[in-house]
Design a protein around this motif. Structure first.
Motif: not given
Lengths: 345, 185
Positions: A158-162
């Motif tokens: 999960r990166v920056a919410g995605v």
């Protein structure tokens, strides 16, 4: 023209995607750069590599997004606010630096405008290097697969919410670095990128810390902002193109994988003789060679900053500065291979 | 006014009554009296008498000031900002933040204390400044930084797509120093 061909590539890639994914499901290289693959394995690996690179570009093409982007290199951290829109064949971005000197960089396809509000200077230039990717794919360049392999560990982060899947681009020799790329699962947008050395240590990292996909942005809005340069002193850069040979230099032996991309003259410092800036690339990494006459250097110096290494040395009464996101050994190969042409002073 | 207070006016009549109230303070006084009488008759505790007109007279300009000062979306290159738009509202918060920042900065400066800070404005062509620091010899060289900038501008020479290549270079500002490492690797 280039953008229309890019769209053609995009639709071709979409058609080939199921086949490419099937290729991915089959066994890939198990670890870091290991023994060289058999020719058929290399071809399959090359196809997978092309497919993943295409997916990354597709991701950047179909999305409108707003986000905060952070680059961490060594001990240095920089961040910026990004607005990006792609409509058909047009791509436009605005990058506002949040660290250091306030500046805004606009990119409309390959036209780049940089603004410094504090000094009131605006610089406009055309970056031909931005159109490189398309050329490489059009000529079905297999050289990338000669020097890099792709590995998909099946990891989802999960990166920056995605949600993002991880792809590793591994070097086949010690003349280049590896990369770990996080692609947003739905679109393929690159949301995080790490540059890795031979030991797998992270030299540099860039990622979105915050991302809003499908933001309601229009190309026209950003274009209008780009055209509002009132109150700025506009400079247009058109550096004189040249070549190594035209300036009296040659490479005795090519450095494996690296090809000359461009060469420009540089204005001489403090009114001195003009220098030369040549860029070489293996497709993923680039090396800049700066050459200037005179200015004898007492000793060789090697400097490191994140993933960027710099080598300063003397080449036949010329001061040479070589820098790139490559291991120092690569810079030394370039320095050893560069020589003045026999007919030149 | 009696009909207005009883909610018996509609449409055009209501509009006329409301505009009349706006222009005649005596009508407004009647309005307040009618409601006070109603509250007393219903046995509700009368609220302290407030002068709505005076309150509105203070509120409207305050709202107008806030609307004018509210930060618009980025105005684009023509905008040469002075003070940030939200500064008047958050000065008190900034004061508190400064206190905590001072603590963090104090710690950071302790760690960096050994690294001297040469003058920022190095002229082009001047010799690099070598400074002994905790990480080894640190070089500050304006000429080198200029070359780094040129390398980054051309550094989009990668098939790694935007945002990685272009955005990395647009985001990243040349750091103040590069570490010299003795010997080759």
């Amino acid at each position: 023209m280039t953008q229309r061909l890019f769209c053609l590539w995009a639709s071709l890639r979409t058609a080939l995607m199921p086949w490419a994914l099937a290729g991915l499901m089959s066994a890939g290289p198990a670890g870091a750069a290991g023994p060289p693959d058999a020719p058929q394995d290399k071809a399959a690996s090359g196809a997978r590599l092309q497919s993943w690179l295409g997916r990354m570009h597709e991701g950047n093409r179909i999305r409108a997004y707003v986000g905060t982007f952070v680059v961490s290199s060594g001990a240095h951290l920089s961040s910026a606010r990004i607005w990006h829109v792609c409509e058909g064949e047009q791509q436009i971005e605005r990058v506002d630096a949040l660290t250091g000197t306030p500046r805004s960089v606009f990119r409309h396809n390959d036209q780049v405008l940089t603004l410094w509000p504090q000094t009131g200077v605006a610089r406009s230039e055309k970056r031909e290097s931005l159109g490189l990717f398309l050329d490489r794919l059009r000529t079905a360049d297999a050289r990338l697969a000669e020097h890099y392999s792709v590995k998909v560990p099946g990891q989802v982060d999960r990166v920056a919410g995605v949600s993002a899947e991880v792809v590793q681009l591994l070097p086949r020799d010690g003349l280049r670095f590896g990369y770990r790329v996080w692609l947003e699962q739905q679109s393929g947008l690159v949301v995080k990128l790490q540059t890795l050395d031979a030991a797998g240590q992270v030299l540099e990292q860039s990622a979105f810390s915050e991302l809003q996909l499908d933001a309601p942005l229009k190309v026209d809005e950003l274009l209008r902002m780009m055209q509002r340069t009132d109150g700025y002193r506009l400079e247009t850069l058109r550096p004189a193109k040249t070549s190594l040979e035209a300036e009296g230099w040659q490479l005795r032996q090519a450095v494996p994988g690296f090809q000359a991309l461009s060469c420009h003259k540089r204005a001489g410092q403090a009114g001195g003789a003009s220098g030369l800036h040549c860029v070489f690339s293996d497709g993923l990494a680039s090396v800049s060679v700066f050459l200037a006459p005179g200015a004898a250097r007492a000793q060789e110096a090697l400097m490191a900053m994140g993933a960027t290494y710099t080598l300063r040395t003397q080449l036949q009464q010329h001061a040479a500065t070589l820098m790139g996101e490559v291991p120092p050994a690569t810079l030394r190969r370039f320095a050893a291979a560069l020589e003045r042409r026999p007919s030149s002073p | 006014m009696s009909a207005l207070a009883d909610g018996q006016l509609h449409g055009a009549e209501l509009g006329q009554a409301l505009s009349a109230c706006r222009q005649d303070d005596a009508l407004l006084a009647d309005w307040r009296d009618y409601h006070l009488i109603g509250d007393v008759l219903r046995g509700a505790a009368p609220l302290a008498q407030t002068d709505e007109a005076a309150f509105l007279a203070r509120l409207r300009p305050a709202l107008a000031r806030e609307a004018a000062g509210r930060a618009a979306p980025p105005a684009g290159p023509g905008h040469r900002p002075g003070e940030a738009a939200n500064a008047p509202r958050y000065r008190w918060r900034r004061a508190a933040a400064v206190a905590s920042l001072a603590l963090v900065a104090g710690i950071a400066w302790t760690l960096l204390a050994e690294v001297a800070e040469p003058d920022e404005t190095l002229a082009l062509g001047t010799a690099p400044v070598h400074v002994a620091g905790p990480q080894g010899v640190v070089v500050r060289d304006a000429a080198l930084e200029e070359l780094l900038e040129a390398h980054r501008q051309q550094g989009g020479a990668s098939v790694l797509p935007m945002p990685s290549g272009f955005l990395r270079n647009a985001t990243f500002e040349a750091p103040p120093a590069a570490v010299v490492r003795a010997g080759a690797r």
